[in-house]
Design a protein around this motif. Structure first.
Motif, PDB file in Angstrom:
ATOM      1  N   TYR A 164       9.915   9.379 -15.410  1.00 54.35           N
ATOM      2  CA  TYR A 164       8.687  10.088 -15.057  1.00 54.35           C
ATOM      3  C   TYR A 164       8.294  11.111 -16.117  1.00 54.35           C
ATOM      4  CZ  TYR A 164       5.283  11.250 -11.416  1.00 54.35           C
ATOM      5  OH  TYR A 164       4.120  11.399 -10.687  1.00 54.35           O
ATOM      6  N   MET A 165       9.123  11.242 -17.142  1.00 52.66           N
ATOM      7  CA  MET A 165       8.870  12.220 -18.207  1.00 52.66           C
ATOM      8  C   MET A 165       8.127  11.558 -19.361  1.00 52.66           C
ATOM      9  SD  MET A 165      10.188  14.970 -16.988  1.00 52.66           S
ATOM     10  CE  MET A 165       9.747  14.381 -15.347  1.00 52.66           C
ATOM     11  N   ARG A 166       7.045  12.169 -19.814  1.00 56.41           N
ATOM     12  CA  ARG A 166       6.220  11.561 -20.853  1.00 56.41           C
ATOM     13  C   ARG A 166       6.939  11.411 -22.186  1.00 56.41           C
ATOM     14  NH1 ARG A 166       0.403  13.790 -21.815  1.00 56.41           N
ATOM     15  NH2 ARG A 166       0.539  12.064 -23.298  1.00 56.41           N
ATOM     16  N   GLU A 167       8.020  12.144 -22.381  1.00 56.97           N
ATOM     17  CA  GLU A 167       8.742  12.021 -23.644  1.00 56.97           C
ATOM     18  C   GLU A 167       9.427  10.661 -23.765  1.00 56.97           C
ATOM     19  OE1 GLU A 167      12.728  14.222 -23.730  1.00 56.97           O
ATOM     20  OE2 GLU A 167      11.667  15.199 -22.069  1.00 56.97           O
ATOM     21  N   TYR A 168       9.568   9.958 -22.651  1.00 58.44           N
ATOM     22  CA  TYR A 168      10.165   8.627 -22.675  1.00 58.44           C
ATOM     23  C   TYR A 168       9.045   7.582 -22.760  1.00 58.44           C
ATOM     24  CZ  TYR A 168      14.831  10.362 -21.636  1.00 58.44           C
ATOM     25  OH  TYR A 168      16.052  10.989 -21.713  1.00 58.44           O
ATOM     26  N   PRO A 169       9.155   6.635 -23.690  1.00 59.29           N
ATOM     27  CA  PRO A 169       8.087   5.638 -23.856  1.00 59.29           C
ATOM     28  C   PRO A 169       7.752   4.872 -22.577  1.00 59.29           C
ATOM     29  CG  PRO A 169       9.598   5.548 -25.711  1.00 59.29           C
ATOM     30  CD  PRO A 169      10.208   6.482 -24.716  1.00 59.29           C
TER      31      PRO A 169
ATOM     32  N   ILE B  34       7.294  -3.357 -15.780  1.00 54.57           N
ATOM     33  CA  ILE B  34       7.320  -1.973 -16.258  1.00 54.57           C
ATOM     34  C   ILE B  34       7.640  -1.022 -15.106  1.00 54.57           C
ATOM     35  CG2 ILE B  34       5.892  -0.105 -17.201  1.00 54.57           C
ATOM     36  CD1 ILE B  34       4.625  -2.178 -19.035  1.00 54.57           C
ATOM     37  N   ASP B  35       7.136  -1.310 -13.917  1.00 53.50           N
ATOM     38  CA  ASP B  35       7.470  -0.488 -12.752  1.00 53.50           C
ATOM     39  C   ASP B  35       8.977  -0.550 -12.469  1.00 53.50           C
ATOM     40  OD1 ASP B  35       6.383   0.994 -10.232  1.00 53.50           O
ATOM     41  OD2 ASP B  35       7.721  -0.550  -9.427  1.00 53.50           O
ATOM     42  N   THR B  36       9.554  -1.741 -12.530  1.00 51.86           N
ATOM     43  CA  THR B  36      10.991  -1.893 -12.314  1.00 51.86           C
ATOM     44  C   THR B  36      11.786  -1.157 -13.376  1.00 51.86           C
ATOM     45  OG1 THR B  36      10.679  -4.045 -11.255  1.00 51.86           O
ATOM     46  CG2 THR B  36      12.871  -3.573 -12.133  1.00 51.86           C
ATOM     47  N   CYS B  37      11.356  -1.285 -14.623  1.00 51.16           N
ATOM     48  CA  CYS B  37      12.059  -0.608 -15.718  1.00 51.16           C
ATOM     49  C   CYS B  37      12.001   0.908 -15.549  1.00 51.16           C
ATOM     50  CB  CYS B  37      11.454  -1.010 -17.056  1.00 51.16           C
ATOM     51  SG  CYS B  37      11.820  -2.705 -17.565  1.00 51.16           S
ATOM     52  N   LEU B  38      10.843   1.431 -15.197  1.00 53.50           N
ATOM     53  CA  LEU B  38      10.729   2.876 -14.998  1.00 53.50           C
ATOM     54  C   LEU B  38      11.691   3.333 -13.899  1.00 53.50           C
ATOM     55  CD1 LEU B  38       7.519   5.012 -14.999  1.00 53.50           C
ATOM     56  CD2 LEU B  38       9.198   5.329 -13.198  1.00 53.50           C
ATOM     57  N   GLN B  39      11.810   2.565 -12.830  1.00 56.31           N
ATOM     58  CA  GLN B  39      12.703   2.928 -11.733  1.00 56.31           C
ATOM     59  C   GLN B  39      14.145   3.031 -12.214  1.00 56.31           C
ATOM     60  OE1 GLN B  39      11.447   3.715  -8.868  1.00 56.31           O
ATOM     61  NE2 GLN B  39      13.267   3.977  -7.597  1.00 56.31           N
ATOM     62  N   LEU B  40      14.535   2.171 -13.135  1.00 55.35           N
ATOM     63  CA  LEU B  40      15.907   2.203 -13.656  1.00 55.35           C
ATOM     64  C   LEU B  40      16.170   3.436 -14.509  1.00 55.35           C
ATOM     65  CD1 LEU B  40      16.393  -1.579 -14.504  1.00 55.35           C
ATOM     66  CD2 LEU B  40      17.455  -0.293 -12.636  1.00 55.35           C
ATOM     67  N   PHE B  41      15.126   4.050 -15.025  1.00 59.68           N
ATOM     68  CA  PHE B  41      15.276   5.307 -15.763  1.00 59.68           C
ATOM     69  C   PHE B  41      15.459   6.497 -14.830  1.00 59.68           C
ATOM     70  CE2 PHE B  41      13.787   2.944 -19.367  1.00 59.68           C
ATOM     71  CZ  PHE B  41      14.122   3.673 -20.503  1.00 59.68           C
ATOM     72  N   GLY B  42      15.191   6.318 -13.539  1.00 58.65           N
ATOM     73  CA  GLY B  42      15.287   7.438 -12.611  1.00 58.65           C
ATOM     74  C   GLY B  42      14.266   8.508 -12.952  1.00 58.65           C
ATOM     75  N   GLY B  43      14.647   9.761 -12.791  1.00 60.44           N
ATOM     76  CA  GLY B  43      13.739  10.875 -13.048  1.00 60.44           C
ATOM     77  C   GLY B  43      13.230  10.920 -14.476  1.00 60.44           C
TER      78      GLY B  43
END
Length: 376
Positions: free
Chosen positions: A342-347, A330-339
């Motif tokens: 970090y936004m709560r609107e994204y699951p 999940i940490d790796t996946c979040l990094q691929l989303f970039g900024g």
């Protein structure tokens, strides 16, 4: 039971959740800090509560594999805070396996309909992983026990009607002095609940403190037939609880990868889709490989559980592997989303926060390592 039966059940679960759970509902539950009782009632009406409770007690008559289907569906909908697995696969087995026939008949049917919600109260402010350190006591007084003490971090604590409470019936006997008493909250004068606890994640999993002040509980509510059996029962049931956590972690891993794959195939950077970049491909390839390895082992442990051959060290391996892998992926996946990650609107942002508790409750990762090491 064959795969076709499970596939039919999975289709039924998906249709039921389609009519009960929406993205907006999940957000609303997070904001409320709980899943409303009427939603639990609807889930009960759909036949999704008590699916592994024997049919002659009013349940579905399934096994842990049916519970896995529900867990995976909750994860797909980013609704792992909806504590159906706790009700179904963690607490109900204590009653199925250790209550008197009269109380099984009385409680389990109500649990299957959602009329009564279940919780288990082990953790205390000064006793987390060390269950032998609990201070809540139950003193025998005629045909009742009188409970005094406090529990904390109790999931379903706000709404639970039937609570399996770990108590010391013999404070001088260590683990052998622990017993399990079932408290029916509507009959428990002196019982009270604290406010909802403000958690880092999984906000919809209502979590609160519980207080017992001279709460009188009938002697027949003692699980296991005699005092001092509580620690043994907890140890016997914890492997299944840890498999529940492993499967919820596994479901969240797959959901995170699904969200991330969709995002990197749509999002462009430096003139081409993120997925076309070698770094993105390599990162996702590593994640999918680790997820597949983890799922194979968790499935293997599930088969052992169904066959009643799963031991504590192997269950601990499943929880440790699944939750540590969950955190990494999940940490790796979040990094691929970039900024946007970090936004709560994204699951993926909610998953990142939700996942942190998985390495703590049900036994920390460190406790899992101790259990495994002792078996070497």
């Amino acid at each position: 039971m064959d795969n076709e039966e499970l596939n039919i059940f999975e289709t039924s679960v998906q249709r039921s959740f389609d009519s009960i759970v929406s993205d907006g509902d999940v957000r609303k539950w997070r904001d409320l800090g709980t899943v409303p009782r009427d939603v639990w009632t609807r889930v009960g009406e759909a036949g999704l509560l008590g699916v592994s409770i024997p049919q002659h007690y009013g349940g579905g008559g399934g096994d842990f594999r049916h519970e896995v289907v529900i867990m995976q569906e909750l994860a797909r909908r980013d609704a792992t805070g909806f504590a159906i697995p706790l009700h179904n696969a963690v607490v109900a087995p204590y009653i199925v396996e250790h209550a008197t026939e009269q109380l099984k008949s009385h409680w389990l049917g109500q649990a299957a309909t959602g009329e009564k919600l279940l919780a288990v109260a082990m953790t205390e402010p000064a006793a987390g992983s060390d269950l032998q350190g609990i201070r809540t006591v139950a003193r025998r007084d005629g045909d009742h026990y009188v409970i005094n003490g406090q529990k904390t971090f109790i999931s379903n604590g706000l709404h639970a009607d039937i609570i399996v409470v770990a108590v010391k019936t013999n404070p001088e006997a260590g683990a052998k002095g622990i017993s399990l008493l079932v408290v029916e909250t509507d009959k428990a004068e002196g019982f009270s609940r604290g406010k909802l606890l403000d958690k880092l994640g999984q906000e919809s999993r209502d979590t609160s403190e519980l207080f017992f002040s001279d709460v009188r509980v009938p002697v027949e509510n003692l699980l296991g037939g005699s005092e001092g059996q509580g620690f043994r029962m907890l140890m016997e049931n914890l492997p299944q609880e840890r498999m529940v956590i492993a499967w919820l972690a596994m479901g969240m891993i797959e959901s995170a990868l699904e969200h991330t794959m969709s995002y990197v195939k749509e999002r462009k950077a430096f003139g081409k889709p993120l997925f076309a970049q070698q770094n993105t491909q390599f990162k996702l390839a590593e994640c999918v490989a680790k997820a597949t390895q983890t799922k194979v082992f968790v499935q293997y442990c599930t088969q052992l559980l169904v066959e009643k051959r799963l031991d504590a060290p192997t269950a601990s391996m499943a929880k440790l592997l699944a939750t540590e892998t969950q955190a990494e992926i999940i940490d790796t996946c979040l990094q691929l989303f970039g900024g946007y990650g970090y936004m709560r609107e994204y699951p993926i942002a909610e998953m990142y926060r939700d996942a942190r508790g998985f390495r703590i409750y049900g036994g920390t990762s460190e406790i899992m390592k101790i259990i495994i090491a002792r078996s070497l």
